[in-house]
Design an enzyme around this catalytic site. Structure first.
Site, mmCIF file in Angstrom:
data_model
loop_
_atom_site.group_PDB
_atom_site.id
_atom_site.type_symbol
_atom_site.label_atom_id
_atom_site.label_comp_id
_atom_site.label_asym_id
_atom_site.label_seq_id
_atom_site.Cartn_x
_atom_site.Cartn_y
_atom_site.Cartn_z
ATOM 1 N N LYS A 1 13.214 26.839 -6.262
ATOM 2 C CA LYS A 1 12.576 28.061 -6.771
ATOM 3 C C LYS A 1 13.134 29.299 -6.086
ATOM 4 O O LYS A 1 13.139 30.383 -6.664
ATOM 5 C CB LYS A 1 11.072 28.003 -6.543
ATOM 6 C CG LYS A 1 10.398 26.728 -7.013
ATOM 7 C CD LYS A 1 10.213 26.703 -8.490
ATOM 8 C CE LYS A 1 9.595 25.380 -8.920
ATOM 9 N NZ LYS A 1 9.304 25.316 -10.335
HETATM 10 C C1 LIG Z 1 10.353 20.223 -6.193
HETATM 11 C C2 LIG Z 1 10.278 20.434 -7.667
HETATM 12 N N1 LIG Z 1 11.019 19.651 -8.458
HETATM 13 C C3 LIG Z 1 10.989 19.787 -9.792
HETATM 14 C C4 LIG Z 1 10.167 20.698 -10.401
HETATM 15 C C5 LIG Z 1 10.205 20.813 -11.882
HETATM 16 O O1 LIG Z 1 10.828 22.016 -12.256
HETATM 17 P P1 LIG Z 1 10.511 22.707 -13.640
HETATM 18 O O2 LIG Z 1 9.099 23.059 -13.635
HETATM 19 O O3 LIG Z 1 11.386 23.901 -13.642
HETATM 20 O O4 LIG Z 1 10.815 21.712 -14.669
HETATM 21 C C6 LIG Z 1 9.350 21.514 -9.625
HETATM 22 C C7 LIG Z 1 8.413 22.484 -10.236
HETATM 23 O O5 LIG Z 1 8.044 22.440 -11.368
HETATM 24 C C8 LIG Z 1 9.431 21.400 -8.224
HETATM 25 O O6 LIG Z 1 8.708 22.195 -7.446
HETATM 26 N N1 LIG Z 2 6.630 23.059 -9.852
HETATM 27 C C1 LIG Z 2 6.210 24.399 -10.004
HETATM 28 C C2 LIG Z 2 5.302 24.626 -11.148
HETATM 29 C C3 LIG Z 2 5.385 26.063 -11.598
HETATM 30 O O1 LIG Z 2 6.385 26.138 -12.467
HETATM 31 P P1 LIG Z 2 7.309 27.374 -12.693
HETATM 32 O O2 LIG Z 2 8.237 26.816 -13.686
HETATM 33 O O3 LIG Z 2 6.505 28.459 -13.252
HETATM 34 O O4 LIG Z 2 7.935 27.724 -11.424
HETATM 35 C C4 LIG Z 2 5.629 24.795 -8.659
HETATM 36 O O5 LIG Z 2 6.118 24.293 -7.685
HETATM 37 O O6 LIG Z 2 4.720 25.575 -8.570
#
Ligand SMILES: Cc1ncc(COP(=O)(O)O)c(C=O)c1O
Ligand SMILES: N[C@@H](CCOP(=O)(O)O)C(=O)O
Length: 474
Positions: free
Chosen positions: A117
């Site tokens: 993120k």
């Molecule tokens: C460590 C981790 N892996 C995978 C995901 C999945 O990513 P996305 O929500 O972008 O599909 C998330 C959050 O959603 C995450 O925090």
């Molecule tokens: N896995 C995410 C969930 C939030 O999703 P986002 O796509 O809006 O970042 C988290 O870790 O919070």
């Protein structure tokens, strides 16, 4: 470049106009009117740029393809602010390492909070501050997290002028490290809120408040979840960076990506990169036991699940049953028919809890390169253990990706890059269960779980959260 809503409402808008918002006023998500195309020559220029000037320079060039209301010098300065200055612990920001004959890890977790993120959130912090100060505005960011988005946003926004962050968390559902990482922050502009529910409940509250346009405007509500287009745009850059590295090292013309998936944000950025002409072979959607998306990609039926049906797993950040960004892909799959997209998401899904695509539309999915699989707790433990024996540590979400890459990628000839989405330090209990020992703890996290906790409990009710925003917001 102008941006349109997936539900067809409103007029096309500019990047800086949609940057602070998140959801479009009609409840849809923003996408560019068209995807700029990457030809061979552009990719070769990008490759030189990446090796000579680094990731920030590549990011600025990719952003410039989508943003025409900020000049290139400003974009370069903001990208340097996001990816320079030692904020990431790897000099090349997103290195790729080989972990099998055909398999690579794309390391996305070397940022301040040890999750992918940070790749987007660090840039969002820079973009928000720039646009807010130009416009003399303030912003109350309302977000939802299952564990990683929250801390990443808070680290990126702490102490920024004109910004407060209100982050909704699913009470008791995050790992002890994830809780400590957020709740130990003492910056006065950070507000952590624990909701009795799952991530989808938190996200529903964010969407309900964003849908109250009067409240949203009066209280300057903005979004950092991946409903915000800028999050995806920042993520497109690392698909390009990883593609360039792996194709150069292997000589492969096409590269596949296997992406641990929850809210469909990460893999949606891959979809956009592929639509831009980046030579991506397959986009493999890897889910955990909460496998709504796997079900869709194998049957054409999208059936969201309730909070009670959403399991608490050892990859908690992916315990999601209503993937926000999925609507962006469906919009493209439907030939960008906003009215049909609105019918599916605003009516059919809301009223019946599912929709099913006609066979002819479902058949088009393979043109988009998608395939999907899922992992179990036992699978993830096994992948963590197997790589640990070779001295490679992965977290349970990345382990989900490795497992699914093995099962889904067996027949592929292209190299597969599994996206590493977090570092193991965030999930020490599972690492210990898999290997018998704890993960490496980077020095900056040594005492994180011993800090104080700053979090308030609120009811699972948008009206209660609105009252809180009225009291503490800017
Ligand atoms: C460590 C981790 N892996 C995978 C995901 C999945 O990513 P996305 O929500 O972008 O599909 C998330 C959050 O959603 C995450 O925090
Ligand atoms: N896995 C995410 C969930 C939030 O999703 P986002 O796509 O809006 O970042 C988290 O870790 O919070």
């Amino acid at each position: 470049m102008r941006y349109v809503s997936t539900r067809g409402g409103g007029k096309p808008r500019s990047f800086t106009d949609i940057l602070l918002e998140g959801l479009a006023p009609d409840g849809g998500l923003y996408l560019p009117e068209e995807y700029p195309q990457l030809d061979k020559r552009t990719l070769s220029d990008f490759s030189k740029l990446l090796s000579q000037e680094g990731y920030a320079a590549l990011a600025a060039k990719v952003l410039a393809l989508y943003i025409d209301d900020m000049d290139e010098l400003t974009l370069a300065r903001l990208c340097e602010g996001a990816y320079g200055g030692g904020k990431f612990s790897a000099a090349d920001i997103v290195p790729a390492t080989q972990i099998g004959q055909q398999m690579w890890l794309g390391h996305l977790s070397y940022g301040p909070t040890a999750a992918f993120k940070d790749m987007a959130m660090q840039l969002l912090g820079e973009l928000f501050e720039e646009v807010l100060s130009q416009r003399g505005q303030v912003l109350n960011i309302l977000g939802a997290t299952s564990g990683d988005t929250g801390s990443s946003a808070e680290y990126a926004m702490a102490n920024r002028r004109g910004i407060k962050v209100f982050m909704l968390t699913p009470r008791g559902r995050m790992s002890p490290f994830q809780q400590a990482q957020m709740f130990s922050l003492t910056d006065p502009n950070i507000f952590n809120i624990a909701i009795a529910g799952v991530f989808d409940d938190c996200q529903d509250i964010v969407k309900a408040i964003s849908a109250d346009l009067e409240f949203k405007r009066a209280h300057h509500i903005g979004a950092v979840n991946s409903i915000n287009w800028a999050r995806l745009l920042a993520q497109v850059v690392y698909y390009i960076g990883l593609y360039l590295q792996v194709s150069e090292k292997t000589g492969a013309e096409k590269v596949s990506f296997c992406v641990p998936t929850g809210n469909f944000g990460n893999v949606c950025a891959g979809h956009i990169a592929r639509q831009m002409g980046l030579p991506i072979d397959r986009l493999i959607v890897a889910t955990n036991e909460n496998n709504v998306l796997e079900e869709f990609f194998t049957t054409g039926r999208y059936r969201v699940r309730s909070a009670q049906q959403t399991l608490a797993t050892s990859s908690p950040s992916m315990d999601i049953s209503k993937a926000s960004n999925f609507e962006r892909f469906i919009f493209d799959l439907l030939g960008r028919d906003g009215a049909r997209c609105r019918e599916l998401f605003a009516n059919q899904l809301r009223n019946s809890g599912y929709f099913e695509l006609p066979e002819a539309v479902f058949a088009k999915i393979s043109d988009f390169g998608f395939q999907s699989g899922s992992s179990t707790h036992a699978n993830r433990l096994e992948q963590i253990r197997l790589l640990d024996r070779e001295g490679i540590e992965i977290d349970p979400h990345t382990a989900d990706g490795v497992q699914v890459a093995k099962t889904q990628g067996a027949d592929l000839t292209s190299p597969i890059v599994v996206l590493e989405t977090a570092l193991p330090v965030k999930f020490s209990q599972t690492i210990r269960e898999a290997t018998g020992h704890g993960p490496k703890v980077p020095g900056r996290f040594a005492d994180i779980e011993k800090g104080p906790r700053r979090v308030v409990d609120l009811e699972n009710d948008p009206e209660v959260v609105k009252d809180y925003l009225r009291e503490f917001g800017l």
